[in-house]
Write a protein that holds these residues in place. Structure first.
Motif, PDB file in Angstrom:
ATOM      1  N   ARG A  27      26.391  -7.486 -10.800  1.00  0.00           N
ATOM      2  CA  ARG A  27      26.817  -7.745 -12.427  1.00  0.00           C
ATOM      3  C   ARG A  27      26.520  -9.472 -12.553  1.00  0.00           C
ATOM      4  O   ARG A  27      26.959 -10.284 -11.871  1.00  0.00           O
ATOM      5  N   ASP A  63      40.299 -11.052 -22.780  1.00  0.00           N
ATOM      6  CA  ASP A  63      40.367 -10.094 -21.795  1.00  0.00           C
ATOM      7  C   ASP A  63      39.250  -9.378 -21.418  1.00  0.00           C
ATOM      8  O   ASP A  63      38.335  -9.501 -22.120  1.00  0.00           O
ATOM      9  N   GLU A  64      39.187  -8.526 -20.412  1.00  0.00           N
ATOM     10  CA  GLU A  64      37.808  -7.917 -20.149  1.00  0.00           C
ATOM     11  C   GLU A  64      37.493  -7.146 -21.574  1.00  0.00           C
ATOM     12  O   GLU A  64      36.053  -6.811 -21.906  1.00  0.00           O
ATOM     13  N   PHE A  67      36.149  -9.460 -24.190  1.00  0.00           N
ATOM     14  CA  PHE A  67      35.012 -10.335 -23.818  1.00  0.00           C
ATOM     15  C   PHE A  67      33.801  -9.242 -23.933  1.00  0.00           C
ATOM     16  O   PHE A  67      32.531  -9.804 -24.346  1.00  0.00           O
ATOM     17  N   LYS A  68      33.776  -8.010 -23.838  1.00  0.00           N
ATOM     18  CA  LYS A  68      32.707  -7.175 -23.791  1.00  0.00           C
ATOM     19  C   LYS A  68      32.073  -7.128 -25.374  1.00  0.00           C
ATOM     20  O   LYS A  68      30.879  -6.877 -25.390  1.00  0.00           O
ATOM     21  N   PHE A 103      37.795 -17.130 -16.093  1.00  0.00           N
ATOM     22  CA  PHE A 103      37.843 -15.749 -16.423  1.00  0.00           C
ATOM     23  C   PHE A 103      36.467 -15.081 -16.102  1.00  0.00           C
ATOM     24  O   PHE A 103      36.557 -13.967 -15.497  1.00  0.00           O
ATOM     25  N   VAL A 104      35.408 -15.641 -16.426  1.00  0.00           N
ATOM     26  CA  VAL A 104      33.891 -14.960 -16.306  1.00  0.00           C
ATOM     27  C   VAL A 104      33.827 -14.898 -14.889  1.00  0.00           C
ATOM     28  O   VAL A 104      33.130 -14.038 -14.283  1.00  0.00           O
ATOM     29  N   ARG A 106      35.618 -14.157 -12.460  1.00  0.00           N
ATOM     30  CA  ARG A 106      36.526 -13.167 -12.176  1.00  0.00           C
ATOM     31  C   ARG A 106      35.814 -11.641 -12.716  1.00  0.00           C
ATOM     32  O   ARG A 106      36.266 -10.436 -11.945  1.00  0.00           O
ATOM     33  N   GLN A 107      35.141 -11.576 -13.496  1.00  0.00           N
ATOM     34  CA  GLN A 107      34.428 -10.477 -14.129  1.00  0.00           C
ATOM     35  C   GLN A 107      32.959 -10.122 -13.478  1.00  0.00           C
ATOM     36  O   GLN A 107      32.545  -9.052 -13.571  1.00  0.00           O
ATOM     37  N   TYR A 108      32.526 -11.128 -12.943  1.00  0.00           N
ATOM     38  CA  TYR A 108      31.124 -10.995 -12.501  1.00  0.00           C
ATOM     39  C   TYR A 108      30.684 -11.321 -11.227  1.00  0.00           C
ATOM     40  O   TYR A 108      31.333 -12.365 -10.624  1.00  0.00           O
TER      41      TYR A 108
END
Length: 252
Positions: A27, A63-64, A67-68, A103-104, A106-108
């Motif tokens: 990702r 939040d996730e 963000f999407k 934040f990002v 932790r997501q990617y």
């Protein structure tokens, strides 16, 4: 990615590095921190509805799921948090930018951040990044700016986090690989050759050049991306040149 000067191909490098990483099936997110007027959406052939300013304005509710709705998926398999297409006055707050980057990451698996060189708030918000890629070239004016910026970034974020990349490198230039290193006081791990025709064609089609060609340019960008990600690098060609930069260093 930070360009020492405008128009030297920083976004081209950043977009294609992100695309290279996305091809590993990890990702990958591209954050265009040019709050207005950034070009990453054009390079990726995307038409985003929202932008990085929407994320920063709503940092308290990030939040996730939310963000999407802000990012757009691209044909390069890179998610894009784009620059705003509107020319508007917007003062970035370093605290909000730090919160967004925290934040990002932790997501990617991989996050590529395209930074404006003239926005102090952005430059002061990069604690979360692993590497800062300073893009330069073989022009004297660019190297003067690169020298100042490299010193500032090394002082702010330490030497080992700053990587200098020479873009559109011409091995026949009077200014050589070694000359650039002397001026900047840092090694040049990657010298990316120029391929203007292929790059322009890819830009006009909204498709990263790394997806369309198998050239020295593509190989160099892929090696850069893999180096940044800590992935095994393909064989690379060391580009050498000759020349003197006495006008900048006073040394011969």
């Amino acid at each position: 990615f930070i360009g020492a000067k405008g128009g030297i191909g920083t976004t081209t490098l950043a977009v294609n590095a992100a695309t290279s990483l996305a091809r590993t099936q990890a990702r990958t997110l591209y954050v265009d921190l040019h709050l207005t007027g950034g070009d990453a959406a054009v390079f990726l052939g995307a038409e985003p509805r929202f932008s990085v300013t929407d994320a920063l304005d709503n940092i308290h509710r990030l939040d996730e799921a939310f963000f999407k709705t802000l990012v757009v998926s691209t044909n390069a398999k890179v998610d894009l948090l784009a620059s705003s297409p509107h020319n508007m006055a917007w003062n970035a707050e370093p605290k909000r930018i730090r919160q967004l980057l925290d934040f990002v990451r932790r997501q990617y698996r991989f996050v590529i951040v395209d930074c404006p060189r003239s926005d102090a708030a952005v430059i002061d918000s990069l604690e979360a990044v692993n590497k800062i890629v300073l893009v330069t070239n073989q022009e004297l004016a660019t190297l003067r700016s690169s020298s100042r910026m490299a010193a500032m970034l090394r002082q702010r974020y330490t030497n080992d986090r700053v990587m200098v990349v020479a873009n559109r490198f011409d091995s026949t230039s009077d200014i050589s690989h070694h000359d650039i290193e002397r001026v900047l006081g840092a090694s040049i791990k990657h010298a990316v050759p120029s391929d203007y025709r292929a790059s322009l064609e890819a830009l006009n089609q909204g498709t990263p050049v790394i997806l369309k060609n198998h050239t020295r340019l593509v190989g160099a960008i892929d090696a850069l991306a893999r180096d940044l990600a800590g992935l095994p690098a393909p064989p690379r060609v060391n580009v050498k040149g000759t020349g003197i930069l006495g006008r900048l260093t006073g040394k011969r």
